[in-house]
Design a protein around this motif. Structure first.
Motif, PDB file in Angstrom:
ATOM      1  N   GLY A   1       0.841  -1.202   0.000  1.00 20.97           N
ATOM      2  CA  GLY A   1       0.000   0.000   0.000  1.00 20.97           C
ATOM      3  C   GLY A   1       0.867   1.238   0.000  1.00 20.97           C
ATOM      4  N   ARG A   2       0.219   2.354  -0.222  1.00 20.39           N
ATOM      5  CA  ARG A   2       0.916   3.635  -0.208  1.00 20.39           C
ATOM      6  C   ARG A   2       1.524   3.854   1.171  1.00 20.39           C
ATOM      7  N   SER A   3       2.658   4.546   1.240  1.00 22.96           N
ATOM      8  CA  SER A   3       3.273   4.747   2.539  1.00 22.96           C
ATOM      9  C   SER A   3       2.297   5.546   3.407  1.00 22.96           C
ATOM     10  N   ASN A   4       2.227   5.185   4.680  1.00 21.19           N
ATOM     11  CA  ASN A   4       1.330   5.820   5.642  1.00 21.19           C
ATOM     12  C   ASN A   4      -0.123   5.322   5.587  1.00 21.19           C
ATOM     13  N   VAL A   5      -0.380   4.293   4.776  1.00 19.61           N
ATOM     14  CA  VAL A   5      -1.751   3.792   4.638  1.00 19.61           C
ATOM     15  C   VAL A   5      -2.197   3.030   5.891  1.00 19.61           C
ATOM     16  N   GLY A   6      -1.195   2.613   6.708  1.00 20.52           N
ATOM     17  CA  GLY A   6      -1.517   1.860   7.924  1.00 20.52           C
ATOM     18  C   GLY A   6      -1.115   0.392   7.825  1.00 20.52           C
ATOM     19  N   LYS A   7      -0.108   0.112   6.995  1.00 17.89           N
ATOM     20  CA  LYS A   7       0.303  -1.276   6.745  1.00 17.89           C
ATOM     21  C   LYS A   7       0.949  -1.897   7.989  1.00 17.89           C
ATOM     22  N   SER A   8       1.867  -1.166   8.623  1.00 14.34           N
ATOM     23  CA  SER A   8       2.523  -1.720   9.818  1.00 14.34           C
ATOM     24  C   SER A   8       1.497  -1.919  10.928  1.00 14.34           C
ATOM     25  N   SER A   9       0.599  -0.959  11.072  1.00 14.76           N
ATOM     26  CA  SER A   9      -0.424  -1.081  12.125  1.00 14.76           C
ATOM     27  C   SER A   9      -1.289  -2.308  11.880  1.00 14.76           C
ATOM     28  N   LEU A  10      -1.644  -2.539  10.625  1.00 15.20           N
ATOM     29  CA  LEU A  10      -2.486  -3.698  10.302  1.00 15.20           C
ATOM     30  C   LEU A  10      -1.735  -5.003  10.566  1.00 15.20           C
TER      31      LEU A  10
ATOM     32  N   SER B   1      10.209  -4.347   9.648  1.00 11.07           N
ATOM     33  CA  SER B   1      10.188  -3.894   8.256  1.00 11.07           C
ATOM     34  C   SER B   1      10.528  -2.416   8.141  1.00 11.07           C
ATOM     35  N   LYS B   2      10.483  -1.696   9.261  1.00 12.22           N
ATOM     36  CA  LYS B   2      10.744  -0.254   9.196  1.00 12.22           C
ATOM     37  C   LYS B   2      12.193   0.079   9.554  1.00 12.22           C
ATOM     38  N   LYS B   3      12.972  -0.960   9.931  1.00 13.73           N
ATOM     39  CA  LYS B   3      14.372  -0.709  10.269  1.00 13.73           C
ATOM     40  C   LYS B   3      15.122  -0.243   9.033  1.00 13.73           C
TER      41      LYS B   3
ATOM     42  N   THR C   1      -8.397   0.660   4.866  1.00 10.31           N
ATOM     43  CA  THR C   1      -7.892   0.967   6.209  1.00 10.31           C
ATOM     44  C   THR C   1      -8.535   2.250   6.757  1.00 10.31           C
ATOM     45  N   LYS C   2      -8.339   2.467   8.032  1.00  9.04           N
ATOM     46  CA  LYS C   2      -8.748   3.691   8.749  1.00  9.04           C
ATOM     47  C   LYS C   2     -10.255   3.945   8.648  1.00  9.04           C
ATOM     48  N   CYS C   3     -11.031   2.873   8.681  1.00  9.11           N
ATOM     49  CA  CYS C   3     -12.487   3.024   8.548  1.00  9.11           C
ATOM     50  C   CYS C   3     -13.121   3.618   9.803  1.00  9.11           C
ATOM     51  N   ASP C   4     -12.332   3.788  10.852  1.00  8.29           N
ATOM     52  CA  ASP C   4     -12.857   4.461  12.056  1.00  8.29           C
ATOM     53  C   ASP C   4     -12.884   5.970  11.876  1.00  8.29           C
ATOM     54  N   LYS C   5     -12.167   6.489  10.882  1.00  4.14           N
ATOM     55  CA  LYS C   5     -12.097   7.954  10.707  1.00  4.14           C
ATOM     56  C   LYS C   5     -13.316   8.416   9.941  1.00  4.14           C
ATOM     57  N   ARG C   6     -14.174   9.141  10.627  1.00  3.86           N
ATOM     58  CA  ARG C   6     -15.440   9.561  10.014  1.00  3.86           C
ATOM     59  C   ARG C   6     -15.447  11.057   9.812  1.00  3.86           C
TER      60      ARG C   6
ATOM     61  N   THR D   1     -11.522  -2.135   7.360  1.00  7.00           N
ATOM     62  CA  THR D   1     -10.765  -2.408   8.584  1.00  7.00           C
ATOM     63  C   THR D   1     -10.409  -1.124   9.347  1.00  7.00           C
ATOM     64  N   SER D   2     -10.023  -1.336  10.587  1.00  4.43           N
ATOM     65  CA  SER D   2      -9.419  -0.255  11.372  1.00  4.43           C
ATOM     66  C   SER D   2      -8.467  -0.879  12.374  1.00  4.43           C
ATOM     67  N   SER D   3      -7.268  -0.391  12.420  1.00  2.00           N
ATOM     68  CA  SER D   3      -6.315  -0.915  13.400  1.00  2.00           C
ATOM     69  C   SER D   3      -6.558  -0.296  14.759  1.00  2.00           C
ATOM     70  N   VAL D   4      -7.349   0.764  14.806  1.00  3.33           N
ATOM     71  CA  VAL D   4      -7.673   1.397  16.084  1.00  3.33           C
ATOM     72  C   VAL D   4      -8.731   0.566  16.821  1.00  3.33           C
ATOM     73  N   THR D   5      -9.751   0.135  16.103  1.00  4.92           N
ATOM     74  CA  THR D   5     -10.832  -0.632  16.747  1.00  4.92           C
ATOM     75  C   THR D   5     -10.702  -2.143  16.519  1.00  4.92           C
TER      76      THR D   5
HETATM   77  P1  GDP Z   1       2.554   2.475   7.094  1.00  2.52           P
HETATM   78  O1  GDP Z   1       3.509   3.561   6.685  1.00  2.52           O
HETATM   79  O2  GDP Z   1       1.665   2.092   5.968  1.00  2.52           O
HETATM   80  O3  GDP Z   1       3.235   1.302   7.738  1.00  2.52           O
HETATM   81  O4  GDP Z   1       1.555   3.135   8.162  1.00  2.52           O
HETATM   82  P2  GDP Z   1       1.531   3.050   9.754  1.00  2.52           P
HETATM   83  O5  GDP Z   1       0.978   1.758  10.226  1.00  2.52           O
HETATM   84  O6  GDP Z   1       2.869   3.445  10.296  1.00  2.52           O
HETATM   85  O7  GDP Z   1       0.421   4.170  10.059  1.00  2.52           O
HETATM   86  C1  GDP Z   1       0.550   5.508   9.572  1.00  2.52           C
HETATM   87  C2  GDP Z   1      -0.271   6.446  10.465  1.00  2.52           C
HETATM   88  O8  GDP Z   1      -1.660   6.129  10.363  1.00  2.52           O
HETATM   89  C3  GDP Z   1       0.076   6.331  11.945  1.00  2.52           C
HETATM   90  O9  GDP Z   1      -0.018   7.618  12.506  1.00  2.52           O
HETATM   91  C4  GDP Z   1      -1.010   5.408  12.488  1.00  2.52           C
HETATM   92  O10 GDP Z   1      -1.261   5.648  13.867  1.00  2.52           O
HETATM   93  C5  GDP Z   1      -2.207   5.809  11.641  1.00  2.52           C
HETATM   94  N1  GDP Z   1      -3.142   4.676  11.454  1.00  2.52           N
HETATM   95  C6  GDP Z   1      -2.833   3.440  11.019  1.00  2.52           C
HETATM   96  N2  GDP Z   1      -3.936   2.667  10.969  1.00  2.52           N
HETATM   97  C7  GDP Z   1      -4.965   3.424  11.389  1.00  2.52           C
HETATM   98  C8  GDP Z   1      -6.370   3.173  11.552  1.00  2.52           C
HETATM   99  O11 GDP Z   1      -6.906   2.094  11.306  1.00  2.52           O
HETATM  100  N3  GDP Z   1      -7.129   4.236  12.000  1.00  2.52           N
HETATM  101  C9  GDP Z   1      -6.593   5.454  12.278  1.00  2.52           C
HETATM  102  N4  GDP Z   1      -7.413   6.420  12.719  1.00  2.52           N
HETATM  103  N5  GDP Z   1      -5.272   5.719  12.129  1.00  2.52           N
HETATM  104  C10 GDP Z   1      -4.463   4.717  11.699  1.00  2.52           C
END
Ligand code: GDP
Length: 311
Positions: free
Chosen positions: A135-144, A158-160, A247-252, A286-290
């Motif tokens: 996915g695009r950087s910052n999409v939430g891949k590591s969080s997922l 993976s971020k090292k 991703t980030k489906c909790d953000k409304r 999905t949402s990595s927050v919830t």
């Molecule tokens: P990566 O660069 O794709 O690995 O993205 P990260 O997992 O590092 O997440 C990038 C930013 O998005 C961070 O500030 C996370 O806290 C935020 N983030 C990731 N997943 C979610 C999500 O499901 N919901 C919300 N609200 N923020 C998220």
């Protein structure tokens, strides 16, 4: 009817012959295709007058997700029909995925980082099935990734420095792999480097015979981005099996501020890419927050994997 609880295993009553599923799973020998066959391929002929309500995560005052039969992802050896009243209970929550008899052994009990590779040939050679997250950087891949394995910091590997441009393999339950691929769309990376990542990632998609499905992550809190649409269309043209993970489906976003709800962005994205695919790709919100969608992703992976292993 909107269901709130999903039974985990189903034995289906088949009424109609199954539609054909060219998209599932990936043939074990890489296939080359031309764009023309894909674009001109007929779509599924399944149709229904009544859209099927899907259990989602909308707030009570928001419209529920509805989906028509021809937009469902129906695994092989599984049948759906319009007059099946239990169908909505067999669709994974917040997704278009119908459960099959292969949906079992979905739990993650063990996860370990195995290796980072710079070429497809260097990836593990034990033949275990794998799923690639991209996915695009910052999409939430590591969080997922962390949420899937229920570990706070596994994806940090993976971020090292030095590993962000690699194909990173994580072995799950000693029986399959989650693969973290480099994020794309880094505005700050030199063009030369960006192209290079693209080249080796594409080589991996086409030549990795144990790749069961690519999981393409799309940020549902913002409107579709051109680079994501291009990525999805490339996978479609090359017939690489793909699951869309929103991703980030909790953000409304508030309507009055001009923002769209995740459900609307998800629907828009589907419409923008539908021409690139022979059959509707599976998708999950999905949402990595919830932790929304976590169990659904694991069940989807399990049914893809179990089918792949058997065939
Ligand atoms: P990566 O660069 O794709 O690995 O993205 P990260 O997992 O590092 O997440 C990038 C930013 O998005 C961070 O500030 C996370 O806290 C935020 N983030 C990731 N997943 C979610 C999500 O499901 N919901 C919300 N609200 N923020 C998220």
């Amino acid at each position: 009817m909107v269901v709130t609880q999903l039974p985990r295993f189903h034995y289906l009553v088949f009424k109609n012959p199954p539609p054909s599923f060219k998209f599932f799973p990936k043939p074990k020998v890489p296939i080359k295709s031309t764009a023309s066959t894909l674009f001109s391929a007929p779509k599924s002929t399944l149709s229904t007058a009544e859209p099927i309500p899907i259990t989602d995560f909308s707030l009570p005052d928001e419209p529920k997700l509805e989906i028509s039969l021809d937009k469902l992802f129906v695994p092989p050896e599984t049948q759906v029909s319009c007059d099946d009243s239990s169908l909505s209970t067999r669709i994974l929550k917040g997704s278009n995925i119908v459960l099959s008899k292969y949906a079992r052994d979905a739990q993650v009990v063990q996860a370990e980082f195995v290796k980072s590779s710079v070429r497809t040939e260097d990836c593990p050679s034990d033949g275990l099935p794998e799923f690639a997250l991209v996915g695009r950087s910052n999409v939430g891949k590591s969080s997922l990734l962390n949420s899937l394995v229920r570990r706070k910091r596994l994806a940090l590997t993976s971020k090292k420095p030095g590993k962000t441009q690699c194909i990173n393999h994580f072995r799950i339950n000693d029986s399959w792999y989650l693969v973290d691929l480099p994020g794309y769309g880094y505005a700050s990376a030199p063009q030369e480097l960006r192209t290079d990542w693209g080249k080796f990632t594409k080589d991996y998609f086409i030549n990795r015979s144990t790749l069961v499905s690519v999981f393409l992550l799309i940020d549902a809190s913002i409107p579709a981005k051109k680079i994501d649409l291009e990525y999805a269309s490339w996978l479609g043209q090359k017939q690489v099996p793909m699951t869309l993970i929103f991703t980030k489906c909790d953000k409304r976003k508030k309507k009055k501020n001009g923002g769209k709800r995740p459900e609307e962005n998800v629907k828009d994205f589907q419409e923008l890419i539908c021409g690139f695919f022979q059959t509707v790709p599976p998708w999950i919100m999905t949402s990595s927050v919830t932790n929304q969608g976590r169990d659904e992703i694991l069940l989807h992976m399990a049914q893809l994997r179990n089918y792949w292993l058997k065939h």
